[in-house]
Design a protein around this motif. Structure first.
Motif, PDB file in Angstrom:
ATOM      1  N   VAL A   1       0.863  -1.239  -0.036  1.00  0.00           N
ATOM      2  CA  VAL A   1      -0.179  -0.163   0.090  1.00  0.00           C
ATOM      3  C   VAL A   1       0.833   1.377   0.129  1.00  0.00           C
ATOM      4  CG1 VAL A   1      -1.587   1.133   1.112  1.00  0.00           C
ATOM      5  CG2 VAL A   1      -1.820  -1.128   1.241  1.00  0.00           C
ATOM      6  N   PHE A   2       0.598   2.108  -0.811  1.00  0.00           N
ATOM      7  CA  PHE A   2       1.315   3.478  -0.978  1.00  0.00           C
ATOM      8  C   PHE A   2       0.372   4.602  -0.615  1.00  0.00           C
ATOM      9  CE2 PHE A   2       2.945   0.594  -3.977  1.00  0.00           C
ATOM     10  CZ  PHE A   2       4.250   0.681  -3.807  1.00  0.00           C
ATOM     11  N   CYS A   3       0.688   5.333   0.258  1.00  0.00           N
ATOM     12  CA  CYS A   3      -0.218   6.269   0.620  1.00  0.00           C
ATOM     13  C   CYS A   3       0.392   7.805   0.941  1.00  0.00           C
ATOM     14  CB  CYS A   3      -0.309   5.655   2.424  1.00  0.00           C
ATOM     15  SG  CYS A   3      -1.784   6.569   3.140  1.00  0.00           S
ATOM     16  N   LEU A   4      -0.321   8.483   0.234  1.00  0.00           N
ATOM     17  CA  LEU A   4       0.093   9.775   0.237  1.00  0.00           C
ATOM     18  C   LEU A   4      -0.729  10.984   1.261  1.00  0.00           C
ATOM     19  CD1 LEU A   4       1.752  11.442  -1.929  1.00  0.00           C
ATOM     20  CD2 LEU A   4      -0.339  12.327  -3.031  1.00  0.00           C
ATOM     21  N   ALA A   5       0.240  11.718   1.925  1.00  0.00           N
ATOM     22  CA  ALA A   5      -0.209  12.497   2.901  1.00  0.00           C
ATOM     23  C   ALA A   5       0.391  13.966   3.049  1.00  0.00           C
ATOM     24  CB  ALA A   5      -0.113  11.837   4.451  1.00  0.00           C
ATOM     25  N   THR A   6      -0.200  14.699   3.706  1.00  0.00           N
ATOM     26  CA  THR A   6       0.268  16.150   3.859  1.00  0.00           C
ATOM     27  C   THR A   6       0.292  16.149   5.800  1.00  0.00           C
ATOM     28  OG1 THR A   6      -1.590  17.147   3.907  1.00  0.00           O
ATOM     29  CG2 THR A   6      -0.427  17.128   2.147  1.00  0.00           C
ATOM     30  N   GLY A   7       1.361  16.844   6.144  1.00  0.00           N
ATOM     31  CA  GLY A   7       1.450  16.904   7.614  1.00  0.00           C
ATOM     32  C   GLY A   7       2.667  17.720   8.064  1.00  0.00           C
ATOM     33  N   PRO A   8       2.808  17.951   9.248  1.00  0.00           N
ATOM     34  CA  PRO A   8       4.040  18.763   9.802  1.00  0.00           C
ATOM     35  C   PRO A   8       5.347  18.082   9.555  1.00  0.00           C
ATOM     36  CG  PRO A   8       2.806  18.101  11.552  1.00  0.00           C
ATOM     37  CD  PRO A   8       1.839  17.556  10.240  1.00  0.00           C
ATOM     38  N   ASN A   9       5.310  16.935   9.857  1.00  0.00           N
ATOM     39  CA  ASN A   9       6.738  15.967   9.795  1.00  0.00           C
ATOM     40  C   ASN A   9       6.404  14.486   9.627  1.00  0.00           C
ATOM     41  OD1 ASN A   9       6.408  14.955  12.704  1.00  0.00           O
ATOM     42  ND2 ASN A   9       6.696  17.183  13.050  1.00  0.00           N
ATOM     43  N   ARG A  10       7.515  13.869   9.536  1.00  0.00           N
ATOM     44  CA  ARG A  10       7.285  12.355   9.281  1.00  0.00           C
ATOM     45  C   ARG A  10       6.925  11.704  10.487  1.00  0.00           C
ATOM     46  NH1 ARG A  10      11.354   9.992   6.041  1.00  0.00           N
ATOM     47  NH2 ARG A  10      12.389  12.026   6.385  1.00  0.00           N
ATOM     48  N   GLU A  11       7.074  12.319  11.701  1.00  0.00           N
ATOM     49  CA  GLU A  11       6.966  11.433  12.948  1.00  0.00           C
ATOM     50  C   GLU A  11       5.328  11.569  13.305  1.00  0.00           C
ATOM     51  OE1 GLU A  11       9.493  13.482  12.608  1.00  0.00           O
ATOM     52  OE2 GLU A  11      10.793  11.949  12.769  1.00  0.00           O
ATOM     53  N   ALA A  12       4.692  12.793  12.709  1.00  0.00           N
ATOM     54  CA  ALA A  12       3.189  12.945  12.985  1.00  0.00           C
ATOM     55  C   ALA A  12       2.416  11.834  12.014  1.00  0.00           C
ATOM     56  CB  ALA A  12       2.821  14.331  12.408  1.00  0.00           C
ATOM     57  N   VAL A  13       2.931  11.644  10.994  1.00  0.00           N
ATOM     58  CA  VAL A  13       2.217  10.710   9.861  1.00  0.00           C
ATOM     59  C   VAL A  13       2.478   9.364  10.733  1.00  0.00           C
ATOM     60  CG1 VAL A  13       2.555   9.615   7.646  1.00  0.00           C
ATOM     61  CG2 VAL A  13       2.660  12.020   7.961  1.00  0.00           C
ATOM     62  N   MET A  14       3.718   8.950  11.233  1.00  0.00           N
ATOM     63  CA  MET A  14       4.062   7.532  11.651  1.00  0.00           C
ATOM     64  C   MET A  14       2.875   7.332  12.884  1.00  0.00           C
ATOM     65  SD  MET A  14       7.639   6.538  12.735  1.00  0.00           S
ATOM     66  CE  MET A  14       8.386   6.965  11.244  1.00  0.00           C
ATOM     67  N   ARG A  15       2.792   8.454  13.713  1.00  0.00           N
ATOM     68  CA  ARG A  15       1.990   8.396  15.125  1.00  0.00           C
ATOM     69  C   ARG A  15       0.588   8.010  14.620  1.00  0.00           C
ATOM     70  NH1 ARG A  15       5.469  12.509  17.279  1.00  0.00           N
ATOM     71  NH2 ARG A  15       4.044  13.913  16.418  1.00  0.00           N
ATOM     72  N   ILE A  16      -0.039   8.641  13.666  1.00  0.00           N
ATOM     73  CA  ILE A  16      -1.365   8.271  13.381  1.00  0.00           C
ATOM     74  C   ILE A  16      -1.627   6.883  12.679  1.00  0.00           C
ATOM     75  CG2 ILE A  16      -3.287   8.996  11.455  1.00  0.00           C
ATOM     76  CD1 ILE A  16      -2.857  10.920  14.099  1.00  0.00           C
ATOM     77  N   HIS A  17      -0.772   6.583  11.665  1.00  0.00           N
ATOM     78  CA  HIS A  17      -0.659   5.125  11.369  1.00  0.00           C
ATOM     79  C   HIS A  17      -0.655   4.236  12.358  1.00  0.00           C
ATOM     80  CE1 HIS A  17      -1.342   5.795   7.172  1.00  0.00           C
ATOM     81  NE2 HIS A  17      -0.024   5.877   6.852  1.00  0.00           N
ATOM     82  N   GLU A  18       0.323   4.401  13.406  1.00  0.00           N
ATOM     83  CA  GLU A  18       0.482   3.345  14.557  1.00  0.00           C
ATOM     84  C   GLU A  18      -0.784   3.636  15.297  1.00  0.00           C
ATOM     85  OE1 GLU A  18       4.059   4.776  16.445  1.00  0.00           O
ATOM     86  OE2 GLU A  18       5.319   3.853  15.122  1.00  0.00           O
ATOM     87  N   ARG A  19      -1.322   4.574  15.758  1.00  0.00           N
ATOM     88  CA  ARG A  19      -2.544   4.412  16.452  1.00  0.00           C
ATOM     89  C   ARG A  19      -3.717   3.719  15.750  1.00  0.00           C
ATOM     90  NH1 ARG A  19      -3.861  10.608  17.961  1.00  0.00           N
ATOM     91  NH2 ARG A  19      -5.780   9.464  18.419  1.00  0.00           N
ATOM     92  N   ALA A  20      -3.663   3.921  14.451  1.00  0.00           N
ATOM     93  CA  ALA A  20      -4.851   3.461  13.414  1.00  0.00           C
ATOM     94  C   ALA A  20      -4.682   1.741  13.194  1.00  0.00           C
ATOM     95  CB  ALA A  20      -4.912   4.239  12.269  1.00  0.00           C
ATOM     96  N   GLY A  21      -3.309   1.163  13.812  1.00  0.00           N
ATOM     97  CA  GLY A  21      -3.168  -0.141  13.750  1.00  0.00           C
ATOM     98  C   GLY A  21      -2.609  -0.526  12.568  1.00  0.00           C
ATOM     99  N   HIS A  22      -1.922   0.464  11.833  1.00  0.00           N
ATOM    100  CA  HIS A  22      -1.087  -0.236  10.549  1.00  0.00           C
ATOM    101  C   HIS A  22       0.345   0.762  10.556  1.00  0.00           C
ATOM    102  CE1 HIS A  22      -4.589   2.241   9.201  1.00  0.00           C
ATOM    103  NE2 HIS A  22      -3.703   3.124   8.832  1.00  0.00           N
ATOM    104  N   GLY A  23       1.213   0.889  11.633  1.00  0.00           N
ATOM    105  CA  GLY A  23       2.349   1.708  11.428  1.00  0.00           C
ATOM    106  C   GLY A  23       3.054   1.135  10.503  1.00  0.00           C
ATOM    107  N   THR A  24       4.064   2.024   9.993  1.00  0.00           N
ATOM    108  CA  THR A  24       5.145   1.760   9.120  1.00  0.00           C
ATOM    109  C   THR A  24       6.226   2.793   9.185  1.00  0.00           C
ATOM    110  OG1 THR A  24       5.839   1.475   6.818  1.00  0.00           O
ATOM    111  CG2 THR A  24       4.268   3.137   7.313  1.00  0.00           C
ATOM    112  N   ALA A  25       7.526   2.060   9.147  1.00  0.00           N
ATOM    113  CA  ALA A  25       8.778   3.015   9.365  1.00  0.00           C
ATOM    114  C   ALA A  25       9.147   3.603   8.075  1.00  0.00           C
ATOM    115  CB  ALA A  25       9.843   2.106   9.942  1.00  0.00           C
ATOM    116  N   GLU A  26       8.610   3.303   6.863  1.00  0.00           N
ATOM    117  CA  GLU A  26       9.032   3.583   5.435  1.00  0.00           C
ATOM    118  C   GLU A  26       8.221   4.634   4.940  1.00  0.00           C
ATOM    119  OE1 GLU A  26       9.957   1.453   1.115  1.00  0.00           O
ATOM    120  OE2 GLU A  26       9.056   0.248   2.878  1.00  0.00           O
ATOM    121  N   ILE A  27       8.691   5.703   5.536  1.00  0.00           N
ATOM    122  CA  ILE A  27       8.019   7.091   5.223  1.00  0.00           C
ATOM    123  C   ILE A  27       8.843   8.104   4.575  1.00  0.00           C
ATOM    124  CG2 ILE A  27       6.507   8.903   6.077  1.00  0.00           C
ATOM    125  CD1 ILE A  27       5.583   7.382   8.496  1.00  0.00           C
TER     126      ILE A  27
END
Lengths: 82, 82
Positions: free
Chosen positions: B49-75
């Motif tokens: 899955v490839f996911c395009l997002a906007t946000g303040p930084n990589r860590e913010a994107v990572m945290r949302i994905h982790e909380r949603a149950g599908h974390g990834t380190a590849e951002i």
């Protein structure tokens, strides 16, 4: 017509102008295979490029990229988009 | 605001409905971090899955994905788009 996401590695330090030129080489010949490259997104620090395309099959996308000088074996067929 | 492409592996055989539910879990909480997930593209055969997002930084994107149950380190931070 199918949709594909391909991934290129090794584009470390590539500039926006260089990416535009590389993408332009795809666009110039894509019609030969019935392919269309829509958008390319680059992270020049990690050296990754993600390229969204439509075309008849994976091999057609691969051939255009190879002829344009930036072949990749990492081409995914996208069957779900949300 | 920056743009990011993240890559998830292991989504082999996931259905469109399941991806929509997973994406919905991101959308439900993305505002907590000032993130917005635009589009997710899936190849359920390769499980990518490839996911395009906007946000303040990589860590913010990572945290949302982790909380949603599908974390990834590849951002990847996308600074060039053509």
């Amino acid at each position: 017509m199918a949709k594909f996401m391909d991934v290129h590695s090794g584009f470390i330090g590539v500039t926006g102008q260089q990416l535009a030129e590389a993408h332009g080489r795809d666009l110039a010949i894509e019609g030969d295979e019935g392919v269309h490259f829509e958008t390319a997104w680059m992270d020049p620090v990690a050296g990754k490029v993600f390229c969204l395309a439509t075309g008849p099959n994976r091999e057609a996308v691969m051939r255009i990229h190879e002829r344009a000088g930036h072949g990749t074996a990492e081409i995914y067929e996208i069957t779900v988009e949300v």
